[in-house]
Design a protein around this motif. Structure first.
Motif, PDB file in Angstrom:
ATOM      1  N   ARG A  31       0.742  -1.174   0.181  1.00  0.00           N
ATOM      2  CA  ARG A  31       0.099  -0.224  -0.014  1.00  0.00           C
ATOM      3  C   ARG A  31       1.099   1.389  -0.095  1.00  0.00           C
ATOM      4  NH1 ARG A  31      -4.990   0.669  -1.243  1.00  0.00           N
ATOM      5  NH2 ARG A  31      -4.948  -1.424  -0.895  1.00  0.00           N
ATOM      6  N   ALA A  32       1.865   1.136   0.818  1.00  0.00           N
ATOM      7  CA  ALA A  32       2.718   2.327   1.038  1.00  0.00           C
ATOM      8  C   ALA A  32       3.329   2.809  -0.627  1.00  0.00           C
ATOM      9  CB  ALA A  32       4.031   2.335   2.011  1.00  0.00           C
ATOM     10  N   GLY A  33       3.754   1.692  -1.288  1.00  0.00           N
ATOM     11  CA  GLY A  33       4.238   1.954  -2.694  1.00  0.00           C
ATOM     12  C   GLY A  33       3.253   2.593  -3.622  1.00  0.00           C
ATOM     13  N   LEU A  34       1.879   2.101  -3.522  1.00  0.00           N
ATOM     14  CA  LEU A  34       1.089   2.844  -4.261  1.00  0.00           C
ATOM     15  C   LEU A  34       1.078   4.241  -4.274  1.00  0.00           C
ATOM     16  CD1 LEU A  34      -1.637   0.395  -4.186  1.00  0.00           C
ATOM     17  CD2 LEU A  34      -0.444   0.807  -5.862  1.00  0.00           C
ATOM     18  N   PHE A 497     -14.766 -26.770   7.005  1.00  0.00           N
ATOM     19  CA  PHE A 497     -15.189 -25.324   5.897  1.00  0.00           C
ATOM     20  C   PHE A 497     -15.684 -24.524   6.856  1.00  0.00           C
ATOM     21  CE2 PHE A 497     -17.810 -23.089   2.663  1.00  0.00           C
ATOM     22  CZ  PHE A 497     -16.841 -23.189   1.659  1.00  0.00           C
ATOM     23  N   LYS A 498     -16.195 -24.423   8.231  1.00  0.00           N
ATOM     24  CA  LYS A 498     -16.425 -23.412   9.085  1.00  0.00           C
ATOM     25  C   LYS A 498     -15.099 -22.926   9.425  1.00  0.00           C
ATOM     26  CE  LYS A 498     -20.769 -24.482  11.073  1.00  0.00           C
ATOM     27  NZ  LYS A 498     -21.515 -25.163  12.463  1.00  0.00           N
ATOM     28  N   GLN A 499     -13.905 -23.853   9.511  1.00  0.00           N
ATOM     29  CA  GLN A 499     -12.649 -23.324  10.091  1.00  0.00           C
ATOM     30  C   GLN A 499     -11.849 -22.502   8.868  1.00  0.00           C
ATOM     31  OE1 GLN A 499     -10.343 -26.152  12.562  1.00  0.00           O
ATOM     32  NE2 GLN A 499     -12.096 -27.598  11.904  1.00  0.00           N
ATOM     33  N   LEU A 500     -12.150 -22.970   7.449  1.00  0.00           N
ATOM     34  CA  LEU A 500     -11.621 -22.257   6.369  1.00  0.00           C
ATOM     35  C   LEU A 500     -12.183 -20.915   6.267  1.00  0.00           C
ATOM     36  CD1 LEU A 500     -11.799 -25.102   3.595  1.00  0.00           C
ATOM     37  CD2 LEU A 500      -9.752 -24.306   4.637  1.00  0.00           C
ATOM     38  N   VAL A 501     -13.566 -20.688   6.596  1.00  0.00           N
ATOM     39  CA  VAL A 501     -14.189 -19.316   6.436  1.00  0.00           C
ATOM     40  C   VAL A 501     -13.733 -18.487   7.448  1.00  0.00           C
ATOM     41  CG1 VAL A 501     -16.444 -18.346   6.492  1.00  0.00           C
ATOM     42  CG2 VAL A 501     -16.247 -20.317   5.223  1.00  0.00           C
ATOM     43  N   ARG A 502     -13.327 -19.152   8.645  1.00  0.00           N
ATOM     44  CA  ARG A 502     -13.175 -17.978   9.773  1.00  0.00           C
ATOM     45  C   ARG A 502     -11.486 -17.392   9.632  1.00  0.00           C
ATOM     46  NH1 ARG A 502     -14.303 -22.450  13.450  1.00  0.00           N
ATOM     47  NH2 ARG A 502     -16.431 -22.467  14.060  1.00  0.00           N
ATOM     48  N   THR A 503     -10.874 -18.103   8.486  1.00  0.00           N
ATOM     49  CA  THR A 503      -9.488 -17.511   8.424  1.00  0.00           C
ATOM     50  C   THR A 503      -9.731 -16.880   7.133  1.00  0.00           C
ATOM     51  OG1 THR A 503      -9.068 -19.522   7.112  1.00  0.00           O
ATOM     52  CG2 THR A 503      -8.732 -19.359   9.532  1.00  0.00           C
ATOM     53  N   GLU A 504     -10.682 -16.690   6.530  1.00  0.00           N
ATOM     54  CA  GLU A 504     -10.552 -16.004   5.077  1.00  0.00           C
ATOM     55  C   GLU A 504     -11.286 -14.461   5.359  1.00  0.00           C
ATOM     56  OE1 GLU A 504      -9.623 -16.627   2.003  1.00  0.00           O
ATOM     57  OE2 GLU A 504      -8.692 -18.459   2.814  1.00  0.00           O
ATOM     58  N   ARG A 505     -10.579 -13.721   4.617  1.00  0.00           N
ATOM     59  CA  ARG A 505     -10.854 -12.238   4.502  1.00  0.00           C
ATOM     60  C   ARG A 505     -11.221 -11.897   3.144  1.00  0.00           C
ATOM     61  NH1 ARG A 505      -9.320 -10.093   9.507  1.00  0.00           N
ATOM     62  NH2 ARG A 505      -8.936  -7.908   8.670  1.00  0.00           N
ATOM     63  N   LEU A 506     -12.013 -10.944   2.945  1.00  0.00           N
ATOM     64  CA  LEU A 506     -12.631 -10.588   1.756  1.00  0.00           C
ATOM     65  C   LEU A 506     -11.792  -9.401   1.491  1.00  0.00           C
ATOM     66  CD1 LEU A 506     -14.622 -10.778  -0.777  1.00  0.00           C
ATOM     67  CD2 LEU A 506     -16.063  -9.275   0.528  1.00  0.00           C
ATOM     68  N   PRO A 507     -11.003  -9.239   0.244  1.00  0.00           N
ATOM     69  CA  PRO A 507     -10.243  -8.138   0.021  1.00  0.00           C
ATOM     70  C   PRO A 507     -11.209  -7.089  -0.909  1.00  0.00           C
ATOM     71  CG  PRO A 507      -9.444 -10.107  -1.474  1.00  0.00           C
ATOM     72  CD  PRO A 507     -10.704 -10.504  -0.462  1.00  0.00           C
ATOM     73  N   PHE A 508     -11.075  -6.166  -0.568  1.00  0.00           N
ATOM     74  CA  PHE A 508     -12.056  -4.950  -1.283  1.00  0.00           C
ATOM     75  C   PHE A 508     -11.124  -4.649  -2.372  1.00  0.00           C
ATOM     76  CE2 PHE A 508     -14.427  -5.477   2.563  1.00  0.00           C
ATOM     77  CZ  PHE A 508     -15.880  -5.372   1.939  1.00  0.00           C
ATOM     78  N   THR A 509     -11.779  -4.416  -3.572  1.00  0.00           N
ATOM     79  CA  THR A 509     -11.075  -3.896  -4.746  1.00  0.00           C
ATOM     80  C   THR A 509     -11.509  -2.021  -4.872  1.00  0.00           C
ATOM     81  OG1 THR A 509     -12.689  -4.668  -6.163  1.00  0.00           O
ATOM     82  CG2 THR A 509     -10.673  -6.020  -5.765  1.00  0.00           C
ATOM     83  N   GLY A 510     -10.522  -1.581  -5.182  1.00  0.00           N
ATOM     84  CA  GLY A 510     -10.852  -0.128  -5.478  1.00  0.00           C
ATOM     85  C   GLY A 510      -9.625   1.014  -5.816  1.00  0.00           C
ATOM     86  N   GLU A 511      -9.933   2.047  -5.979  1.00  0.00           N
ATOM     87  CA  GLU A 511      -8.899   2.984  -6.257  1.00  0.00           C
ATOM     88  C   GLU A 511      -8.182   3.401  -5.163  1.00  0.00           C
ATOM     89  OE1 GLU A 511      -5.982   4.902  -7.376  1.00  0.00           O
ATOM     90  OE2 GLU A 511      -7.056   3.829  -8.925  1.00  0.00           O
ATOM     91  N   PRO A 512      -7.046   3.203  -4.661  1.00  0.00           N
ATOM     92  CA  PRO A 512      -6.551   3.554  -3.257  1.00  0.00           C
ATOM     93  C   PRO A 512      -6.222   4.998  -3.389  1.00  0.00           C
ATOM     94  CG  PRO A 512      -4.972   2.509  -4.503  1.00  0.00           C
ATOM     95  CD  PRO A 512      -6.031   2.157  -5.383  1.00  0.00           C
ATOM     96  N   LEU A 516     -12.327   8.746   0.406  1.00  0.00           N
ATOM     97  CA  LEU A 516     -12.116   8.792   1.919  1.00  0.00           C
ATOM     98  C   LEU A 516     -11.604   7.301   1.923  1.00  0.00           C
ATOM     99  CD1 LEU A 516     -12.862   9.608   4.877  1.00  0.00           C
ATOM    100  CD2 LEU A 516     -14.924   8.092   4.529  1.00  0.00           C
ATOM    101  N   GLN A 517     -10.423   7.214   3.134  1.00  0.00           N
ATOM    102  CA  GLN A 517      -9.616   6.155   3.122  1.00  0.00           C
ATOM    103  C   GLN A 517     -10.230   5.272   4.593  1.00  0.00           C
ATOM    104  OE1 GLN A 517      -7.008   5.164   0.800  1.00  0.00           O
ATOM    105  NE2 GLN A 517      -7.972   6.672  -0.210  1.00  0.00           N
ATOM    106  N   ILE A 518     -10.712   4.181   4.319  1.00  0.00           N
ATOM    107  CA  ILE A 518     -11.238   3.386   5.392  1.00  0.00           C
ATOM    108  C   ILE A 518     -10.386   2.303   5.540  1.00  0.00           C
ATOM    109  CG2 ILE A 518     -12.989   1.927   6.461  1.00  0.00           C
ATOM    110  CD1 ILE A 518     -15.024   3.846   5.002  1.00  0.00           C
ATOM    111  N   MET A 519      -9.481   2.192   6.759  1.00  0.00           N
ATOM    112  CA  MET A 519      -8.564   1.040   6.847  1.00  0.00           C
ATOM    113  C   MET A 519      -8.412   0.471   8.248  1.00  0.00           C
ATOM    114  SD  MET A 519      -5.185   3.546   6.700  1.00  0.00           S
ATOM    115  CE  MET A 519      -5.623   4.081   4.901  1.00  0.00           C
ATOM    116  N   GLY A 520      -7.642  -0.676   8.045  1.00  0.00           N
ATOM    117  CA  GLY A 520      -7.325  -1.302   9.423  1.00  0.00           C
ATOM    118  C   GLY A 520      -6.164  -0.772  10.020  1.00  0.00           C
ATOM    119  N   VAL A 521      -5.516  -1.060  11.418  1.00  0.00           N
ATOM    120  CA  VAL A 521      -4.560  -0.310  12.044  1.00  0.00           C
ATOM    121  C   VAL A 521      -3.342  -0.805  11.410  1.00  0.00           C
ATOM    122  CG1 VAL A 521      -3.238  -0.294  14.056  1.00  0.00           C
ATOM    123  CG2 VAL A 521      -5.898  -0.375  14.302  1.00  0.00           C
TER     124      VAL A 521
END
Length: 987
Positions: A31-34, A497-512, A516-521
């Motif tokens: 992200r910093a590189g972009l 499958f429940k365990q698989l889903v718990r570890t998955e995160r949905l990456p949002f696509t967009g123009e960084p 407005l920037q909404i982000m995790g820590v």
């Protein structure tokens, strides 16, 4: 104020000019590189080759001969190696969770260049302890040494197993790595270790000029070794993103790593002599805001953003960041954004486990687990997962009217098991409501594809992303199973499958670089903004409590330099204070309301900021002022609207649209407010469906079973007389009657099998025991004529209209009534006229109704039997007690009520015996007759009905008197299980 990346961009252009193409810049993340590339463009005035910009992870991957394998594949390969080494038959679904932990440990070992053999060797070896725990004081070593000596002298089976596991784990580690290398694969730590241990052998062909490492803080040992080698051998530079506030103060844990690096010769010169001091700059505005509940923070941020953008309409949205320490707040924030926010960029992964599609799939898997089949192999679906599916936000909107009708039909008829004929004709419903059998993955794939098409056609873009990502996970899992030629059953599939889903995160696509920037820590590293809003600054979320699961205990992690709690807290402290360095406006929010386990404590970093920073911090706590008043009684006056609703029970000119039951009147005696809410305001308590018979529905089942038992037998016999032989025949029909009663309770047709499971097995036996005891009494009483069961009776009872009684003294009224009575006796026509006139002018005719459980007749005497499964008593003091709000006898009140209704429709001189068949009668040998304390057994209810009718009229007059309001009961013990206790604030 310039951002950190702007400063680097300016310095690079100044130092390298037209030779920027020779420079390689490496950041901790992509992200910093972009953003950095955008800042470089702003510094240039003409065409020039761009510097090579990489994340450290990408840089390492380019130098490694192996490829990073998919995480699911890695865990499965580890499972195969583990099973081979440990010679275990444990399934993959059970291994997956702690297989991830083991893989994470292996990754840490490699990134920190740990000697895995030493780590996993037998802990009882004293020499190894001396080497391993060299950071301990001598006296601490002595204590540990004594402990492990005792361990060696008396080994239990558990201790031996402990040693065995550690020894074998090293073998798992080495064979796992060998297996991956043979296929040209690796996990991230393997690549890092390879590069760190082969720095002099790797050509680094793409690195032809200066190398800049920028924005690093907590380095792994491999990162530190690689960066140090480049600084020593390639004239590379490292640029730190720091502030004097936490670097110079040894008490600030945010500077722990930076102070450590500053003390190392290879890094010393990179720190310079002066450090920037931005946190304590005078133009910074910091607000700490306490908000009730997590979602409340999102609402407040939305309001503040709207106000900010209205005041500064030209403000660049890219200069505003909303940082979420609690990632589950993403959608509350998105739904709370003001209209002024025209574009957003989400820079964080959203846990797929919180997506609506995941809850739907879980309901579908529950549906498959609870499938039954009737004798003709028809598929039966359990109502609980079915209702959850019909109500689901991904299902209901496609046919809300049809779904709602279906739900109402199931609940109204108490359909515990559904067939396909009960369902509506909808494609997605047809796909879901079938048996998956052995092809579970195809079944789920078809459902997800159909959902994807529905969501895409309705342009629900976020849901489309969820479903698409879920579908990808399912395909990856299917490909894995296919590659290893393994099939899985429903139970193991669901668990895994429940365990698989718990570890998955949905990456949002967009123009960084827009909006407005909404982000995790973690995504805030190296990025700077003018306005920062940080949510969930609570101790449970900042610092994060996740990512700490490991098989390696704390003392070993500490000994071998592996990351531990202390380091993670220091990392989060750095991220927090780095966020404060450059912004002008900082809003920090925390939740002021926790749960039973706490959670409302503000983060330690906020406490440090308030007490240590010296900044002019403003603190606010948002709340609604609520003055605590004493509880007040709720009183409902009988205004025109209330009386209009109440008069539905009155039959003067037209038939009453409703009639009062004995239960309604008993409710009024318990609490007149409850009567109002249920029978006047029509706030009926919704009956919850349940696949098990509870205490409330047990009585319904018993009543219907007795009705079926007798009426079916009498219809076959052709006459109503029951003798002792008939009772013996009835005993053989108990099972059939009980099953029929359960069928009716749960709306199961005769052509379908009823499954007795769980509590229903016990409930059926209880019902059968009740029936057997009732038949025992009937056998003693026989012969008798069975009159009927569940017979419904009605009565139109006149009462004096409230407010129309004469104001003359009671004695005078009494004399007048006597004279009128004599006159009515002499002249029937005049009585009729007076009755009509009275009805028009001074009486209300109240509609009453009741259902008598059973009637039988013997020797001209009719028994009115009431079945009770509770603790109802036969003994009562007097007739007034039946209407006493504090100690009324409900069973006696009800049976006399039935007697009144029966007398009205039948012969008034018929002998009526009120009988109560309760638990004491059936199982303790008590008499079935009611017992008056003064006069003894009640063998003819007619003798008591005059007094009962008078008291009943007085009760009805009170109910319909507009001057008597509805109010709460004084006996709060009755509120304990009342459905309306929440309304009264007595719950």
């Amino acid at each position: 104020m310039k951002t950190f990346l702007q400063e680097i961009a300016e310095q690079l252009v100044k130092d390298h000019g037209n030779k920027l193409g020779d420079v390689t810049v490496i950041f901790p993340n992509r992200r910093a590189g972009l953003f950095f590339r955008e800042y470089i463009k702003q510094q240039l005035t003409g065409p020039v080759w761009s510097p090579r910009i990489l994340s450290f992870q990408d840089f390492i991957a380019q130098q490694s001969p192996s490829q990073i394998a998919d995480k699911l594949f890695l865990v499965y390969r580890l499972f195969e190696v583990y099973a081979q080494v440990m010679k275990t038959t444990e399934g993959f679904d059970r291994f997956y969770y702690w297989g991830q932990m083991l893989l994470k440990d292996f990754d840490d070992l490699d990134k920190y260049l740990v000697n895995a053999e030493n780590l996993y060797s037998n802990l009882s070896r004293q020499k190894q302890l001396d080497l391993t725990f060299d950071f301990l004081l001598p006296e601490q070593k002595e204590v540990i040494q004594r402990f492990w000596q005792g361990f060696d002298q008396s080994k239990s089976a558990q201790k031996e197993r402990f040693e065995f596991v550690w020894d074998r784990l090293f073998k798992v580690y080495t064979q796992f790595q060998r297996s991956l290398k043979n296929d040209g694969l690796a996990y991230e730590g393997m690549q890092y270790r390879f590069v760190a241990e082969n720095l002099d052998k790797i050509p680094f062909k793409d690195i032809t000029g200066p190398v800049i490492f920028a924005g690093f803080n907590a380095l792994t040992l491999t990162e530190e070794k690689i960066i140090s080698w480049f600084i020593t051998n390639k004239q590379a530079r490292i640029i730190w993103d720091l502030d004097e506030y936490y670097l110079s103060d040894s008490h600030q844990e945010a500077g722990n790593f930076l102070r450590e690096y500053r003390a190392k010769q290879v890094f010393t010169s990179s720190f310079g002599k002066e450090y920037p001091s931005m946190i304590r700059s005078g133009d910074k505005e910091v607000n700490i805001v306490g908000v009730p509940q997590h979602v409340g923070q999102a609402k407040v941020v939305g309001q503040m953003l709207g106000q900010l953008l209205r005041e500064k309409p030209d403000l660049d949205l890219r200069k505003i960041a909303v940082v979420l320490a609690d990632e589950t707040l993403l959608f509350p924030v998105l739904h709370s954004l003001p209209d002024e926010v025209t574009a957003i960029n989400v820079t964080m992964g959203f846990p797929l486990a919180y997506a609506p599609v995941n809850s739907l799939i879980e309901h579908i898997l529950d549906l498959q687990r609870t499938i039954r089949k009737d004798p003709e192999e028809h598929i039966l679906f359990n109502f609980k997962p079915a209702l959850a599916i019909f109500r689901h936000p991904l299902i209901m909107p496609h046919n809300p009217t049809g779904m709602q009708r279906l739900i109402e039909d199931i609940e109204r008829n108490n359909k515990v098991f559904l067939t396909t004929s009960d369902l509506i004709d909808e494609q997605i419903i047809r796909l879901i409501f079938q048996q998956a059998a052995d092809d579970l993955i195809r079944y789920l794939s078809d459902i997800l594809l159909a959902l994807h098409q529905l969501s895409a056609s309705e342009e629900v873009s976020v849901e489309v992303e969820y479903i698409h990502h879920y579908y990808q996970i399912l395909n990856r899992y299917a490909a894995l199973l296919s590659a290893v030629d393994q099939k899985t059953d429903l139970k193991s599939f669901s668990q895994l499958f429940k365990q698989l889903v718990r570890t998955e995160r949905l990456p949002f696509t967009g123009e960084p670089l827009r909006g407005l920037q909404i982000m995790g820590v973690l995504e805030t590293r190296n990025l700077d903004f003018e306005h920062v809003f940080v949510l969930s600054m609570n101790e449970d979320f900042f610092p994060s409590q996740g990512g700490k699961h490991s098989f390696i205990p704390y003392n070993l992690r500490k000994a071998y330099g592996l990351p531990n709690y202390d380091q993670q807290d220091a990392i989060y402290a750095y991220l927090f204070y780095r966020l404060l360095q450059r912004p002008k406006h900082i809003e920090l929010f925390y939740n002021t309301e926790g749960n039973d386990l706490g959670g409302e404590e503000m983060s330690r970093y906020l406490q440090q900021l308030i007490h240590e920073s010296g900044l002019p911090i403003k603190t606010h706590v948002l709340s609604n002022y609520a003055e605590v008043d004493d509880k007040i009684d709720i009183v409902i006056k009988k205004d025109a609207l209330v009386m209009q609703s109440l008069h539905r029970y009155v039959k003067n000119d037209t038939p009453a649209t409703k009639r009062l039951s004995p239960s309604a009147l008993s409710t009024y005696l318990d609490c007149s407010l409850k009567f109002y809410l249920r029978y006047v305001a029509d706030l009926y308590e919704k009956d919850d469906m349940d696949e098990d018979v509870d205490a409330r529905s047990l009585g319904n089942v018993l009543h219907y079973a007795m009705e079926v038992l007798y009426e079916d037998y009498i219809n076959e016999k052709g006459q109503a007389t029951i003798d002792k032989d008939d009772v013996k025949k009835l005993r053989k029909r108990i099972e059939v009657a009980a099953v029929k009663a359960f069928r009716k309770q749960f709306a199961v047709s005769d052509d379908r099998k009823f499954y007795f499971e769980g509590k229903n097995i016990i409930a059926k036996e209880i019902v059968k025991d009740f029936i057997k005891s009732i038949l025992d009494l009937d056998e003693q009483y026989a012969p008798f004529d069975f009159v009927g069961a569940e017979k419904k009776y009605e009565l139109d009872l006149p009462i004096p209209a409230p407010g129309t009684q004469s104001s003359e003294p009671k004695t005078q009224n009494s004399e007048l009534r006597t004279e009128n009575s004599e006159l009515r006796t002499e002249n029937s026509e005049l009585r009729t006229q007076n009755s009509e006139l009275r009805t028009q002018n001074s009486e209300l005719i109240i509609g009453l109704r009741g259902t008598i459980d059973r009637l039988d007749k013997k020797d001209g005497r009719v028994r009115l039997i009431d079945y009770k499964t509770g603790q109802d008593k036969h003994l009562f003091e007097n007739m007034e007690e039946l209407f006493d709000r504090k100690k009324k006898n409900k069973a006696a009140f009800q049976t006399f009520y039935y007697a009144l209704l029966y007398q009205y429709e039948k012969q008034p001189d018929e002998v009526m015996i009120p009988a109560v068949f309760n638990k004491d009668t059936l199982f303790m040998g008590e008499d079935v007759l009611l017992q008056h304390r003064g006069t003894g057994k009640v063998e003819n209810a007619a003798l008591y009905l005059n007094k009962y009718t008078t008291l009943l009229k007085e009760l009805l007059s009170e109910i319909f008197n507009p001057q008597v309001p509805f109010g709460q009961t004084d006996d709060e013990s009755k509120c304990r299980f009342c459905a309306y206790a929440g309304i009264c604030d007595r719950s």
